[in-house]
Scaffold this motif. Structure first.
Motif, PDB file in Angstrom:
ATOM      1  N   ARG A 227       0.828  -1.125   0.117  1.00  0.00           N
ATOM      2  CA  ARG A 227      -0.148   0.061  -0.094  1.00  0.00           C
ATOM      3  C   ARG A 227       0.981   1.444  -0.019  1.00  0.00           C
ATOM      4  N   LEU A 228       0.405   2.202  -0.778  1.00  0.00           N
ATOM      5  CA  LEU A 228       1.564   3.508  -0.884  1.00  0.00           C
ATOM      6  C   LEU A 228       0.947   4.302   0.362  1.00  0.00           C
ATOM      7  N   THR A 229       1.731   4.425   1.195  1.00  0.00           N
ATOM      8  CA  THR A 229       1.489   5.355   2.534  1.00  0.00           C
ATOM      9  C   THR A 229       2.436   6.691   2.434  1.00  0.00           C
ATOM     10  N   TYR A 230       1.597   7.684   2.139  1.00  0.00           N
ATOM     11  CA  TYR A 230       2.456   8.928   2.056  1.00  0.00           C
ATOM     12  C   TYR A 230       3.229   9.588   3.237  1.00  0.00           C
ATOM     13  N   TYR A 231       2.678   8.829   4.334  1.00  0.00           N
ATOM     14  CA  TYR A 231       3.514   9.421   5.393  1.00  0.00           C
ATOM     15  C   TYR A 231       4.964   9.426   5.667  1.00  0.00           C
ATOM     16  N   PHE A 232       5.620   8.165   5.296  1.00  0.00           N
ATOM     17  CA  PHE A 232       6.799   8.060   5.230  1.00  0.00           C
ATOM     18  C   PHE A 232       7.704   8.777   4.280  1.00  0.00           C
ATOM     19  N   TYR A 233       7.212   9.179   3.089  1.00  0.00           N
ATOM     20  CA  TYR A 233       7.739  10.179   2.134  1.00  0.00           C
ATOM     21  C   TYR A 233       7.477  11.493   2.631  1.00  0.00           C
ATOM     22  N   TRP A 234       6.432  11.809   3.448  1.00  0.00           N
ATOM     23  CA  TRP A 234       6.556  13.188   3.803  1.00  0.00           C
ATOM     24  C   TRP A 234       7.391  13.357   5.121  1.00  0.00           C
ATOM     25  N   TYR A 235       7.635  12.143   5.807  1.00  0.00           N
ATOM     26  CA  TYR A 235       8.526  12.221   6.967  1.00  0.00           C
ATOM     27  C   TYR A 235      10.098  12.628   6.247  1.00  0.00           C
ATOM     28  N   LEU A 236      10.566  11.840   5.421  1.00  0.00           N
ATOM     29  CA  LEU A 236      11.697  12.163   4.767  1.00  0.00           C
ATOM     30  C   LEU A 236      11.705  13.793   4.144  1.00  0.00           C
ATOM     31  N   PHE A 237      10.618  14.083   3.520  1.00  0.00           N
ATOM     32  CA  PHE A 237      10.699  15.564   3.077  1.00  0.00           C
ATOM     33  C   PHE A 237      10.709  16.511   4.081  1.00  0.00           C
ATOM     34  N   ARG A 238      10.077  16.383   5.188  1.00  0.00           N
ATOM     35  CA  ARG A 238      10.018  17.393   6.008  1.00  0.00           C
ATOM     36  C   ARG A 238      11.193  17.088   7.136  1.00  0.00           C
ATOM     37  N   ILE A 239      11.449  16.092   7.590  1.00  0.00           N
ATOM     38  CA  ILE A 239      12.270  15.811   8.733  1.00  0.00           C
ATOM     39  C   ILE A 239      13.704  15.174   8.332  1.00  0.00           C
ATOM     40  N   GLY A 240      13.523  14.169   7.721  1.00  0.00           N
ATOM     41  CA  GLY A 240      14.701  12.978   7.539  1.00  0.00           C
ATOM     42  C   GLY A 240      15.785  13.658   6.664  1.00  0.00           C
ATOM     43  N   LEU A 241      15.314  14.081   5.570  1.00  0.00           N
ATOM     44  CA  LEU A 241      16.378  14.817   4.806  1.00  0.00           C
ATOM     45  C   LEU A 241      16.078  16.167   4.787  1.00  0.00           C
ATOM     46  N   GLY A 242      14.995  16.652   4.875  1.00  0.00           N
ATOM     47  CA  GLY A 242      14.559  18.321   4.758  1.00  0.00           C
ATOM     48  C   GLY A 242      14.137  18.726   3.519  1.00  0.00           C
ATOM     49  N   ILE A 243      13.525  19.767   3.430  1.00  0.00           N
ATOM     50  CA  ILE A 243      13.223  20.268   2.390  1.00  0.00           C
ATOM     51  C   ILE A 243      13.941  20.419   1.012  1.00  0.00           C
ATOM     52  N   ILE A 244      15.218  21.225   1.499  1.00  0.00           N
ATOM     53  CA  ILE A 244      15.907  21.581   0.452  1.00  0.00           C
ATOM     54  C   ILE A 244      16.739  20.429  -0.257  1.00  0.00           C
ATOM     55  N   SER A 245      17.161  19.495   0.763  1.00  0.00           N
ATOM     56  CA  SER A 245      17.976  18.168   0.337  1.00  0.00           C
ATOM     57  C   SER A 245      16.898  17.232  -0.559  1.00  0.00           C
ATOM     58  N   SER A 246      15.376  17.355  -0.053  1.00  0.00           N
ATOM     59  CA  SER A 246      14.626  16.237  -0.809  1.00  0.00           C
ATOM     60  C   SER A 246      14.180  16.855  -2.026  1.00  0.00           C
ATOM     61  N   SER A 247      13.903  18.195  -2.088  1.00  0.00           N
ATOM     62  CA  SER A 247      13.845  18.855  -3.690  1.00  0.00           C
ATOM     63  C   SER A 247      14.962  18.577  -4.586  1.00  0.00           C
ATOM     64  N   LEU A 248      16.201  18.624  -4.083  1.00  0.00           N
ATOM     65  CA  LEU A 248      17.308  18.183  -4.853  1.00  0.00           C
ATOM     66  C   LEU A 248      17.503  16.882  -5.212  1.00  0.00           C
ATOM     67  N   VAL A 249      16.824  15.897  -4.406  1.00  0.00           N
ATOM     68  CA  VAL A 249      17.121  14.689  -4.690  1.00  0.00           C
ATOM     69  C   VAL A 249      16.093  14.208  -5.645  1.00  0.00           C
ATOM     70  N   VAL A 250      14.769  14.977  -5.709  1.00  0.00           N
ATOM     71  CA  VAL A 250      13.726  14.914  -6.943  1.00  0.00           C
ATOM     72  C   VAL A 250      14.255  15.300  -8.176  1.00  0.00           C
ATOM     73  N   VAL A 251      15.120  16.480  -8.203  1.00  0.00           N
ATOM     74  CA  VAL A 251      15.604  17.190  -9.428  1.00  0.00           C
ATOM     75  C   VAL A 251      16.605  16.020  -9.872  1.00  0.00           C
ATOM     76  N   GLY A 252      17.527  15.659  -8.944  1.00  0.00           N
ATOM     77  CA  GLY A 252      18.657  14.745  -9.404  1.00  0.00           C
ATOM     78  C   GLY A 252      18.078  13.575  -9.941  1.00  0.00           C
ATOM     79  N   ILE A 253      16.896  12.964  -9.462  1.00  0.00           N
ATOM     80  CA  ILE A 253      16.435  11.585  -9.899  1.00  0.00           C
ATOM     81  C   ILE A 253      16.166  12.021 -11.400  1.00  0.00           C
ATOM     82  N   LEU A 254      15.173  12.896 -11.526  1.00  0.00           N
ATOM     83  CA  LEU A 254      14.753  13.239 -13.020  1.00  0.00           C
ATOM     84  C   LEU A 254      16.121  13.474 -13.847  1.00  0.00           C
ATOM     85  N   ILE A 255      16.913  14.264 -13.549  1.00  0.00           N
ATOM     86  CA  ILE A 255      17.988  14.470 -14.588  1.00  0.00           C
ATOM     87  C   ILE A 255      18.882  13.161 -14.691  1.00  0.00           C
TER      88      ILE A 255
END
Length: 281
Positions: A227-255
């Protein structure tokens, strides 16, 4: 922890005890070898400390050491995939990551888990560069250590991706058949299982207790739930990695998927499958 305690920290604690009590020992007030009752008392109060306080700090020292290892392992993975510069940037991000620093202060399995995950991931990448039995044994051994740390199998998914990549890239039918039955890839899970069995004999000696504890852990962390549970990825985005690092991760994945498709898929094979557990940690 057992190895560090038995062969380094406890002997050093005994050495400290002897040095600090050298005069009573020379005067005969403290006699060696210690009697059983005296030994137990000294071991509990002087070596382990009141309420095991010394042992608690020893565990934290070991965790901090492995926390440094996580930084080095991050460099090895980044360097293996994209070169020295990316390896250094990866290590830098890990150095200043909040959860990484926090967990390196606590005597919990999380840092060991991250350390052996990165090492096993690196070993799969190492095998990918040149498939031979020596690298297969190394890969299987490190994955076995990871499996024994927290009973998780994520590097095996990456291994399968490498196996699939090798098969797809073969041109002729004969090469594909040879790649499909490559004994080097078969050896990795076999070695991993052997290492796991050697390190975890208690798992099978006390099988019912082990299964009971694993079942509780599975319910606690929701393992095996499709089951796709959004909380875990929200946790990474907000706390585990942080907003800046998480955003860079998403951009890096696409590139990465555009410029380095297979390498990016290898990273995602670990990140997407293990993301829930990492987020909980």
């Amino acid at each position: 922890n057992y190895v560090f305690f038995k062969y380094l920290l406890i002997p050093l604690a005994w050495l400290k005890y002897i040095v600090t009590n050298i005069n009573p020992i020379l005067d005969g007030q403290i006699k060696f070898p210690l009697g059983e009752d005296v030994y137990n008392r000294v071991f509990q109060l002087e070596i382990l400390g009141s309420q095991d306080i010394n042992a608690l700090f020893w565990t934290r020292y070991i965790t901090a050491l492995f926390g440094v290892g996580v930084v080095l392992a991050s460099y090895l993975v980044g360097n293996k995939l994209f070169g020295k510069y990316v390896g250094l940037v990866s290590a830098l991000f890990v150095c200043v990551n909040y959860r990484q620093v926090l967990n390196s202060h606590l005597g919990l399995p999380d840092i060991y888990n991250a350390f052996f995950l990165l090492l096993s991931f690196w070993s799969v990448l190492h095998l990918r560069e040149k498939v031979n039995f020596r690298r297969s044994i190394l890969c299987g051994t490190l994955i076995g250590f990871y499996l024994a740390t927290k009973y998780q199998f994520y590097p095996l998914i990456t291994l399968f991706v490498v196996y699939l990549e090798q098969f797809i890239k073969k041109k002729s039918f004969k090469e594909k058949i040879s790649s499909f039955f490559n004994p080097c890839f078969i050896a990795v899970p076999v070695v991993s299982l052997l290492v796991f069995l050697i390190l975890n004999p208690h798992f099978f000696i006390n099988f019912e207790v082990a299964i009971s504890q694993l079942s509780y852990a599975a319910l606690k962390y929701g393992a095996g739930v499709i089951r796709l549970t959004y909380y875990f990825y929200w946790y990474l985005f907000r706390i585990g990695l942080g907003i800046i690092s998480s955003s860079l991760v998403v951009v890096g994945i696409l590139i990465g998927l555009i410029q380095e498709r297979w390498k990016s898929i290898l990273i995602l094979s670990v990140y997407s499958s293990g993301g829930r557990i990492v987020a909980v940690h």
